[in-house]
Design a protein around this motif. Structure first.
Motif, PDB file in Angstrom:
ATOM      1  N   VAL A  23      -0.599  -3.522 -14.501  1.00  0.00           N
ATOM      2  CA  VAL A  23      -0.061  -3.419 -13.139  1.00  0.00           C
ATOM      3  C   VAL A  23       1.371  -2.928 -13.273  1.00  0.00           C
ATOM      4  O   VAL A  23       2.162  -3.500 -14.013  1.00  0.00           O
ATOM      5  N   ASN A  70      -0.199  -7.009  -6.394  1.00  0.00           N
ATOM      6  CA  ASN A  70      -1.316  -6.533  -7.212  1.00  0.00           C
ATOM      7  C   ASN A  70      -1.640  -7.443  -8.384  1.00  0.00           C
ATOM      8  O   ASN A  70      -2.769  -7.413  -8.897  1.00  0.00           O
ATOM      9  N   TYR A  94      -3.340  -0.295 -12.285  1.00  0.00           N
ATOM     10  CA  TYR A  94      -3.022  -0.330 -10.864  1.00  0.00           C
ATOM     11  C   TYR A  94      -1.550  -0.030 -10.600  1.00  0.00           C
ATOM     12  O   TYR A  94      -0.664  -0.598 -11.242  1.00  0.00           O
TER      13      TYR A  94
END
Length: 318
Positions: free
Chosen positions: A276, A287, A303
């Protein structure tokens, strides 16, 4: 040859030009010059006002977006890790704001943070290389099936750390192997002593700062990062994933040379390790628990907002 008369004529020409300039500046051109300067000043003031208005409008829009993200994020995150046990590991220097912000999102998700570990410079300091090799050699035999195939001390120590945080005898209580490994890592100065961990973790969140990037010191100077820092943390992260089955590496917006980018640049590692990026902002922190939930559900992803991210938002699993 240039004689005295040439110099005399040149000097007279210079003084005549100077005199003409003074006369014109004080007379016919004075008003025109003044008007031109006034117009330029007025134009700059108008431009400054327009830029200020544009900046204020942009800031207002950003503030609105931030409020929307916070509201939407709360709805997405709440309950996403309900009943889960998570250990948070800090790899080197991570700002307090980022650390606390991620913990807040994990709490909102309903998870219990069973441990908050901080790894020391002993993991990356070149002067500690022999200590790492010695400790890794001693711990490998105690890892049993959790021992990594490679002989890299960082991978062995990473596996030991993961077992220390997640090891159990089948329930929620930690195993004696886990507590013994934790004690050794603390005794040799690889993990800062912290609050006692009583429950084993089901997932690991590894927080990393801008490791691998030059850092600004307190006196404003630039300090180069320890060579190979990102390689160490990548090895630790990969070992943590292999042992725990659910590890997420979270860092700031990626830049060449940082740890998150290093994972994404290696297709083999990226296929098993979830990352992330952007946790220096609210969207990235939101996230983190969503990525943990997805990883616990068997989904691997990268992500963030960068081009090499697989998705902006982790998928809902289950």
């Amino acid at each position: 040859m240039i004689d005295f008369r040439y110099h005399l004529v040149s000097l007279i020409s210079v003084f005549l030009a100077l005199a003409v300039g003074i006369i014109l500046g004080a007379g016919p051109l004075q008003g025109a010059i003044g008007e031109t300067l006034t117009e330029q000043v007025d134009a700059l003031r108008a431009e400054r006002t327009d830029l200020r208005t544009e900046l204020d409008a942009t800031q207002t829009a950003l503030d609105g977006d931030e409020r929307f993200i916070e509201a939407a994020g709360t709805q997405l995150v709440t309950g996403s890790l309900e009943g889960s046990r998570v250990a948070v590991v800090q790899l080197g220097e991570v700002s307090q704001d980022v650390h606390d912000g991620v913990l807040n999102q994990i709490d909102t998700a309903g998870a219990t943070v069973v441990s908050k570990s901080v790894l020391t410079e002993a993991w990356t300091d070149a002067a500690e290389e022999s200590s790492r090799e010695t400790l890794a050699g001693g711990l490998r035999a105690n890892l049993d099936a959790a021992a990594p195939e490679e002989d890299d001390p960082s991978a062995v120590l990473g596996a030991a750390l993961a077992v220390a945080l997640t090891g159990s005898d089948g329930g929620t209580d930690r195993s004696s192997q886990a507590t013994d490994l934790e004690a050794q890592l603390e005794r040799f100065g690889f993990v800062e002593p912290g609050d006692e961990q009583t429950q084993s973790a089901e997932a690991l969140v590894l927080l990393v700062g801008p490791a691998g990037q030059p850092q600004e010191t307190a006196d404003g100077a630039t300090e180069e990062a320890e060579p190979g820092t990102e390689d160490v943390w990548v090895a630790v992260t990969r070992a943590a994933q292999q042992v725990s089955g659910a590890a997420v590496l979270a860092g700031p917006t990626t830049e060449p040379g940082d740890v998150v980018q290093a994972v994404r640049d290696d297709e083999e590692i990226a296929a098993e390790v979830t990352t992330v990026s952007g946790i220096d902002r609210l969207a990235g922190r939101i996230n983190v628990p969503l990525a943990v939930a997805a990883r616990m559900g068997g989904v691997v992803g990268q992500y963030g907002l960068e081009d090499d991210a697989t998705a902006v938002l982790p998928p809902e699993v289950g």
